[in-house]
Design an enzyme around this catalytic site. Structure first.
Site, PDB file in Angstrom:
ATOM      1  N   ASP A  63      38.163  37.846  36.959  1.00  0.00           N
ATOM      2  CA  ASP A  63      38.047  38.147  38.443  1.00  0.00           C
ATOM      3  C   ASP A  63      38.672  39.548  38.420  1.00  0.00           C
ATOM      4  O   ASP A  63      39.440  40.063  37.516  1.00  0.00           O
ATOM      5  CB  ASP A  63      39.022  37.230  39.026  1.00  0.00           C
ATOM      6  CG  ASP A  63      39.603  37.659  40.320  1.00  0.00           C
ATOM      7  OD1 ASP A  63      38.721  37.967  41.140  1.00  0.00           O
ATOM      8  OD2 ASP A  63      40.759  37.564  40.555  1.00  0.00           O
ATOM      9  N   ASP A  80      40.168  41.514  41.622  1.00  0.00           N
ATOM     10  CA  ASP A  80      41.351  41.591  42.614  1.00  0.00           C
ATOM     11  C   ASP A  80      42.284  40.702  42.101  1.00  0.00           C
ATOM     12  O   ASP A  80      42.298  39.476  42.260  1.00  0.00           O
ATOM     13  CB  ASP A  80      40.896  41.348  44.126  1.00  0.00           C
ATOM     14  CG  ASP A  80      39.954  42.360  44.821  1.00  0.00           C
ATOM     15  OD1 ASP A  80      40.603  43.445  44.561  1.00  0.00           O
ATOM     16  OD2 ASP A  80      39.051  42.069  45.321  1.00  0.00           O
TER      17      ASP A  80
HETATM   18  C1  XBP Z   1      39.079  38.864  46.495  1.00  0.00           C
HETATM   19  C2  XBP Z   1      38.822  39.287  47.863  1.00  0.00           C
HETATM   20  C3  XBP Z   1      38.282  40.434  48.102  1.00  0.00           C
HETATM   21  C4  XBP Z   1      39.001  41.616  48.423  1.00  0.00           C
HETATM   22  C5  XBP Z   1      38.365  42.391  49.583  1.00  0.00           C
HETATM   23  O1  XBP Z   1      39.214  37.652  46.020  1.00  0.00           O
HETATM   24  O2  XBP Z   1      39.161  38.055  48.464  1.00  0.00           O
HETATM   25  O3  XBP Z   1      37.542  39.961  49.419  1.00  0.00           O
HETATM   26  O4  XBP Z   1      40.279  41.147  48.898  1.00  0.00           O
HETATM   27  O5  XBP Z   1      37.234  42.791  49.052  1.00  0.00           O
HETATM   28  P1  XBP Z   1      38.930  37.355  44.484  1.00  0.00           P
HETATM   29  P2  XBP Z   1      35.965  43.166  50.203  1.00  0.00           P
HETATM   30  O6  XBP Z   1      39.810  38.227  43.641  1.00  0.00           O
HETATM   31  O7  XBP Z   1      39.172  35.821  44.417  1.00  0.00           O
HETATM   32  O8  XBP Z   1      37.515  37.778  43.989  1.00  0.00           O
HETATM   33  O9  XBP Z   1      36.349  43.707  51.250  1.00  0.00           O
HETATM   34  O10 XBP Z   1      34.873  43.983  49.436  1.00  0.00           O
HETATM   35  O11 XBP Z   1      35.283  41.734  50.412  1.00  0.00           O
HETATM   36 MG    MG Z   2      41.852  37.554  42.709  1.00  0.00          MG
END
Ligand code: XBP
Ligand code: MG
Length: 259
Positions: free
Chosen positions: A3, A5
């Site tokens: 992953d 983020d």
């Molecule tokens: C990550 C997210 C993303 C970011 C924002 O979830 O929820 O939406 O917070 O990115 P994970 P965008 O780590 O579970 O993938 O604004 O591009 O959606």
């Molecule tokens: Mg994440």
């Protein structure tokens, strides 16, 4: 299968949150997400859905909020992409080292994220080099966000691997649920936003990647993998071998006794 983020990068509190607030400000809105409120909103995966939920809570009619959320999210994406290109978003300590160790160990690397491709690619390129990853699946290719398993499933398909041949590394309950629904063994490396979430079905939970100077704390180790103060390739291999053995036991147990 990593992953992005919260897992490979420390991107939420001082990254996405700041970009959302700048987009609100530029649009002349008084809305601002403080650190605590943003933590609650993180339960909603995907930036546009996060804005939509926020506007809904304010009582904005559906048609209006959809249009505004789309406009705000496009601007937020541009702002965050620029932040990523300028080096304002940092890798989590130890993430780059683990990628190098895995690669040196002959492990194929992939990314499965529900973030937008517009910023994912330049961010990974700047911090780790995109050439390092054999497959990168973003929300552009798998638009249904985690906990839906479509990003992990698509990455498996592109790698031409069965779920038993791969492991996921995630930071959140949503990510863990997605990985498990795709049939993957999963290590969770928590951060300040996700520490309190329910990770009872994770295969291993650590509070960081760890290094010789700062050992990772083991928060849950149901299969007695006993990591050596850090998330090492050998630990991930042991986790996969254990998952395969448990799966074989279950299949064996399902068979009728031999005549
Ligand atoms: C990550 C997210 C993303 C970011 C924002 O979830 O929820 O939406 O917070 O990115 P994970 P965008 O780590 O579970 O993938 O604004 O591009 O959606
Ligand atoms: Mg994440």
């Amino acid at each position: 299968m990593f992953d992005v983020d919260g897992t490979l990068v420390d991107s939420e509190r001082d990254g996405h949150r700041v970009a959302f607030n700048r987009a609100f400000q530029e649009a002349g809105l008084s809305d601002r997400w403080d650190v605590e409120r943003y933590g609650e909103l993180l339960q909603i995966a995907g930036g546009e859905l996060r804005i939509t939920a926020h506007l809904e809570r304010q009582g904005m009619p559906e048609g209006e909020r959809k249009e505004l959320a789309s406009k705000l999210h496009a601007r937020k994406t541009a702002i965050f992409t620029e932040m990523a290109k300028q080096g304002e978003i940092k890798a989590r300590p130890g993430a780059g080292e683990l990628l190098c160790e895995l690669q040196d160990d002959g492990v194929r690397l992939a990314v499965a994220t529900t973030g937008s491709g517009a910023w994912v690619h330049p961010l990974l390129e700047r911090l780790f080099g995109t050439g390092r990853f054999e497959v990168i699946v973003t929300a552009d290719e798998a638009p249904v966000r985690k906990p839906d398993p479509s990003a992990h499933r698509l990455a498996l398909a592109q790698l031409r691997l069965a779920a038993s041949g791969a492991a996921a590394v995630e930071d959140s309950r949503n990510g863990l649920r997605a990985a498990k629904a795709a049939g993957l063994a999963c290590v969770v490396v928590v951060n300040d936003y996700t520490r309190q979430e329910d990770f009872s079905d994770a295969d291993l939970v650590l509070d960081g990647y760890g290094s010789p100077r700062a050992c990772a704390r083991v928060l849950s180790d149901p299969h007695a993998l006993d990591p050596p103060g850090s998330l090492a390739p050998a630990t991930i291999r042991r986790m996969l071998a254990g998952a395969a053995a448990r799966h074989a036991d279950v299949v064996q147990g399902d068979r009728p006794p031999a005549p």
